[in-house]
Structures are given as C-alpha cells and as structure tokens.
Scaffold this active site. Structure first.
Site, PDB file in Angstrom:
ATOM      1  N   ASN A 170       0.871  -1.176   0.000  1.00  0.00           N
ATOM      2  CA  ASN A 170       0.000   0.000   0.000  1.00  0.00           C
ATOM      3  C   ASN A 170       0.911   1.230   0.000  1.00  0.00           C
ATOM      4  O   ASN A 170       1.483   1.580   1.023  1.00  0.00           O
ATOM      5  CB  ASN A 170      -0.878  -0.046   1.266  1.00  0.00           C
ATOM      6  CG  ASN A 170      -1.701   1.211   1.452  1.00  0.00           C
ATOM      7  OD1 ASN A 170      -1.780   2.065   0.562  1.00  0.00           O
ATOM      8  ND2 ASN A 170      -2.321   1.339   2.623  1.00  0.00           N
ATOM      9  N   TRP A 171       1.033   1.854  -1.172  1.00  0.00           N
ATOM     10  CA  TRP A 171       1.967   2.973  -1.297  1.00  0.00           C
ATOM     11  C   TRP A 171       1.429   4.242  -0.640  1.00  0.00           C
ATOM     12  O   TRP A 171       2.157   5.222  -0.507  1.00  0.00           O
ATOM     13  CB  TRP A 171       2.267   3.243  -2.779  1.00  0.00           C
ATOM     14  CG  TRP A 171       3.009   2.131  -3.462  1.00  0.00           C
ATOM     15  CD1 TRP A 171       3.423   0.947  -2.906  1.00  0.00           C
ATOM     16  CD2 TRP A 171       3.420   2.082  -4.837  1.00  0.00           C
ATOM     17  NE1 TRP A 171       4.066   0.177  -3.851  1.00  0.00           N
ATOM     18  CE2 TRP A 171       4.085   0.848  -5.037  1.00  0.00           C
ATOM     19  CE3 TRP A 171       3.299   2.966  -5.923  1.00  0.00           C
ATOM     20  CZ2 TRP A 171       4.612   0.473  -6.274  1.00  0.00           C
ATOM     21  CZ3 TRP A 171       3.823   2.589  -7.148  1.00  0.00           C
ATOM     22  CH2 TRP A 171       4.473   1.353  -7.326  1.00  0.00           C
ATOM     23  N   LYS A 172       0.159   4.249  -0.285  1.00  0.00           N
ATOM     24  CA  LYS A 172      -0.477   5.448   0.300  1.00  0.00           C
ATOM     25  C   LYS A 172      -0.204   6.652  -0.607  1.00  0.00           C
ATOM     26  O   LYS A 172      -0.151   6.488  -1.824  1.00  0.00           O
ATOM     27  CB  LYS A 172       0.003   5.659   1.744  1.00  0.00           C
ATOM     28  CG  LYS A 172      -0.196   4.383   2.576  1.00  0.00           C
ATOM     29  CD  LYS A 172      -0.024   4.583   4.054  1.00  0.00           C
ATOM     30  CE  LYS A 172      -0.220   3.253   4.775  1.00  0.00           C
ATOM     31  NZ  LYS A 172      -0.145   3.361   6.210  1.00  0.00           N
TER      32      LYS A 172
ATOM     33  N   GLU B 208      -6.782   4.704   7.873  1.00  0.00           N
ATOM     34  CA  GLU B 208      -6.610   6.135   7.565  1.00  0.00           C
ATOM     35  C   GLU B 208      -7.881   6.701   6.937  1.00  0.00           C
ATOM     36  O   GLU B 208      -8.209   7.872   7.128  1.00  0.00           O
ATOM     37  CB  GLU B 208      -5.372   6.330   6.674  1.00  0.00           C
ATOM     38  CG  GLU B 208      -4.101   6.151   7.509  1.00  0.00           C
ATOM     39  CD  GLU B 208      -2.936   5.518   6.787  1.00  0.00           C
ATOM     40  OE1 GLU B 208      -2.896   5.536   5.544  1.00  0.00           O
ATOM     41  OE2 GLU B 208      -2.049   4.990   7.485  1.00  0.00           O
TER      42      GLU B 208
ATOM     43  N   SER C  25       3.491  -1.975  10.276  1.00  0.00           N
ATOM     44  CA  SER C  25       4.944  -1.988  10.474  1.00  0.00           C
ATOM     45  C   SER C  25       5.586  -3.332  10.122  1.00  0.00           C
ATOM     46  O   SER C  25       6.530  -3.759  10.792  1.00  0.00           O
ATOM     47  CB  SER C  25       5.302  -1.556  11.898  1.00  0.00           C
ATOM     48  OG  SER C  25       4.860  -0.223  12.127  1.00  0.00           O
TER      49      SER C  25
ATOM     50  N   HIS D  56      -9.520   1.006   5.108  1.00  0.00           N
ATOM     51  CA  HIS D  56      -8.229   1.274   5.747  1.00  0.00           C
ATOM     52  C   HIS D  56      -8.421   2.239   6.914  1.00  0.00           C
ATOM     53  O   HIS D  56      -9.242   3.150   6.855  1.00  0.00           O
ATOM     54  CB  HIS D  56      -7.237   1.849   4.735  1.00  0.00           C
ATOM     55  CG  HIS D  56      -5.844   1.875   5.266  1.00  0.00           C
ATOM     56  ND1 HIS D  56      -5.402   2.893   6.074  1.00  0.00           N
ATOM     57  CD2 HIS D  56      -4.827   0.988   5.153  1.00  0.00           C
ATOM     58  CE1 HIS D  56      -4.143   2.622   6.422  1.00  0.00           C
ATOM     59  NE2 HIS D  56      -3.775   1.481   5.873  1.00  0.00           N
TER      60      HIS D  56
ATOM     61  N   GLU E 156      -5.281  -4.908  10.688  1.00  0.00           N
ATOM     62  CA  GLU E 156      -4.287  -3.855  10.860  1.00  0.00           C
ATOM     63  C   GLU E 156      -4.569  -3.098  12.159  1.00  0.00           C
ATOM     64  O   GLU E 156      -5.377  -2.165  12.176  1.00  0.00           O
ATOM     65  CB  GLU E 156      -4.352  -2.875   9.680  1.00  0.00           C
ATOM     66  CG  GLU E 156      -4.066  -3.523   8.345  1.00  0.00           C
ATOM     67  CD  GLU E 156      -3.486  -2.521   7.348  1.00  0.00           C
ATOM     68  OE1 GLU E 156      -2.454  -2.844   6.751  1.00  0.00           O
ATOM     69  OE2 GLU E 156      -4.036  -1.427   7.193  1.00  0.00           O
TER      70      GLU E 156
ATOM     71  N   GLY F 145       2.474   2.413  10.703  1.00  0.00           N
ATOM     72  CA  GLY F 145       3.398   3.522  10.507  1.00  0.00           C
ATOM     73  C   GLY F 145       4.098   3.961  11.787  1.00  0.00           C
ATOM     74  O   GLY F 145       4.731   5.005  11.827  1.00  0.00           O
TER      75      GLY F 145
ATOM     76  N   GLY G 142       2.829  -1.048   4.246  1.00  0.00           N
ATOM     77  CA  GLY G 142       2.881   0.365   3.885  1.00  0.00           C
ATOM     78  C   GLY G 142       4.311   0.804   3.638  1.00  0.00           C
ATOM     79  O   GLY G 142       4.883   0.579   2.573  1.00  0.00           O
ATOM     80  N   GLY G 143       4.924   1.416   4.642  1.00  0.00           N
ATOM     81  CA  GLY G 143       6.250   2.018   4.504  1.00  0.00           C
ATOM     82  C   GLY G 143       7.283   1.127   3.821  1.00  0.00           C
ATOM     83  O   GLY G 143       8.015   1.571   2.922  1.00  0.00           O
TER      84      GLY G 143
HETATM   85  P1  PGA Z   1       2.843   0.402   7.596  1.00  0.00           P
HETATM   86  O1  PGA Z   1       1.362   0.547   6.950  1.00  0.00           O
HETATM   87  O2  PGA Z   1       3.408  -0.889   7.032  1.00  0.00           O
HETATM   88  O3  PGA Z   1       3.591   1.599   7.121  1.00  0.00           O
HETATM   89  O4  PGA Z   1       2.663   0.332   9.051  1.00  0.00           O
HETATM   90  C1  PGA Z   1       0.514  -0.549   6.782  1.00  0.00           C
HETATM   91  C2  PGA Z   1      -0.805  -0.101   6.205  1.00  0.00           C
HETATM   92  O5  PGA Z   1      -1.302   0.958   6.599  1.00  0.00           O
HETATM   93  O6  PGA Z   1      -1.403  -0.787   5.319  1.00  0.00           O
END
Ligand code: PGA
Length: 255
Positions: free
Chosen positions: A9-11, A97, A213, A95, A167, A173, A234-235
C-alpha cells in the site's frame, strides 16, 4: 491450504517515475512468482502507468479506495469501473486512515465492499482496533463489529473474492508491530467469525493478511503463524529491497 498474499500500500507516496521504477524492479525479480500472490496499490493517478509496467506479470495492481457509485456528479471521486478500466484487480477498503482521518464509517465501507464486488474488483478489507480500545480490552468487540458491518449482504460466493487485512491502528506507521501472538490471536478470532457467519470451510480458505509496520526483519515471524496469510505493507513497500525481503520471507514460509 491458503496461498500467502503480500500487497504493498503505497499510500500518498512516490511520484510517477519512482513508482514505475519500483514496479519494474519487482517485475524483474518476482514477475513469474506463483508461490505467493502479489499486488501493489499506487495512488489513483499512477495506477495506469504502474499497471502498464506490470503487464504480463503475476503482480496485480490495486487502488487504495473507490466511490460507491459507478458514474455521475461526484466531484473528486473515482468509480470502480474506472479502476477496472486502468488495469486494477484489487481495491483496499476500510483502511484505518480512511476510517479515522477521512471519517469513513462502517456503512460506507459496507456499501463500497458490495459495489466493488458488483463491479468485479477484489476488496482487501481492512479492520483493526485503536490503542485505547486494545488497552480497554475491546479488541474482539471492535474487530467483530467491523467485520460484521463490512460484510453485511456479502454472499458466500462473493467471499471468494474478498481478502481480509487485520491492521491494528497502533501498529500502522509507528514501527510498533503486533507480536506474532497478538496477530495470531486476532486472526483466529476473525476466522472464527467467518466460520460462524458463513461456514468453517469458507473461513478456512479466506486469506487474512496482517498489516502494521511489517518489515523484512519481522515478516517471517508473523507470516509463519498458522492464521496469518501474508501482509499488507505500507512504509516497507516503498523500497524495492525492503519489499523484496518481505516477499522472499513469504516464499520461505509458504504453507
Ligand atoms: P505500515 O502501513 O506498514 O507503514 O505500518 C501498513 C498499512 O497501513 O497498510
């Protein structure tokens, strides 16, 4: 036997050139991979370019959101059929966010899941508790409420297209990963809920990713747990070497 599924997930990160370079690097190493299912989820504006870069490979492309309607006067929104049109197969829905930063409630998420399935997109349905909910002992109530609400009206046949992603919000993050025992416990709860709503057989074949993470250093531990079927990253999905490390870990623990 569930195939592991690792999705990036590149956000709201990377520009077009960086996204294509990352896609090309992944294609070069994992373009023919069959053991583990792979996908990347770039921002809307780069979906087509990334899908073109990955064409002919086993790596799927997903969007990070979509609107409930198929067309019309909805300024700023993007419809499911448009996502299919640019080469998307998956769409991340629910998600944290979108739930907590952008205010999406369970009803909207459920409507999006139903519409995505209707359009032929495969939802990656995210859910998870916040830190204060975990500390108050509410994790099971929270995730079961989210699961039931998001899957309202989704048939057993449609569930074949749905991937779940646990999640925990406090792990996203933050560098603070759930322990493999914490992840396994909630994944087991989610699978039990699916068994109750649908059937044991359906629960057994539903992919439940862990997200929060995930890094090459902790990926093996997490994905080796019996109910953890891959990762939503994500990251660490923004750098080819880190994401490749997680994919290699998934290959190594493939169940
Ligand atoms: P993260 O994000 O790996 O940066 O914690 C995961 C996500 O939000 O899908």
């Amino acid at each position: 036997m569930r195939q592991l599924f690792v999705a990036g997930n590149w956000k709201m990160n990377l520009n077009g050139r960086q996204g294509i370079e990352l896609a090309e690097a992944l294609k070069a190493e994992f373009g023919d991979l069959e053991a583990v299912r792979l996908a990347v989820c770039p921002p809307f504006v780069y979906l087509k370019a990334v899908a073109d870069a990955l064409a002919g490979s086993a790596i799927g492309v997903g969007a990070q959101n979509m609107y409930t309607e198929s067309e019309g006067a909805y300024t700023g929104e993007v419809a499911g059929p448009m996502l299919l049109d640019v080469g998307c197969r998956y769409v991340i829905l629910g998600h944290s966010e979108r739930r907590h930063v952008l205010g999406e409630g369970d009803g909207v998420i459920n409507a999006k899941v139903l519409r995505a399935l209707e359009f032929g997109l495969k939802p990656i349905l995210c859910l998870g508790e916040r830190l204060e909910q975990r500390e108050a002992g509410e994790t099971e109530d929270v995730v079961s409420g989210q699961l039931r609400a998001a899957l309202e009206g989704v048939s057993a046949a449609q569930m074949a297209e749905v991937t779940m992603a646990y999640e925990p919000v406090w792990a996203i993050g933050t560098g603070r990963t759930a322990t493999r025992e914490q992840a396994e416990e909630v994944h087991g709860i989610l699978r039990g809920l699916l068994a109750g709503i649908y059937s044991a057989e359906l629960a057994e074949r539903t992919i439940i990713q862990y997200g929060g993470s995930v890094k090459p250093e902790n990926a093996t531990d997490l994905m080796a747990m019996p109910n953890v079927d891959g990762a939503l990253v994500g990251g660490a999905s923004l750098k080819a070497d880190a994401f490749a490390g997680i994919i290699r870990a998934a290959c190594a623990v493939s169940k």
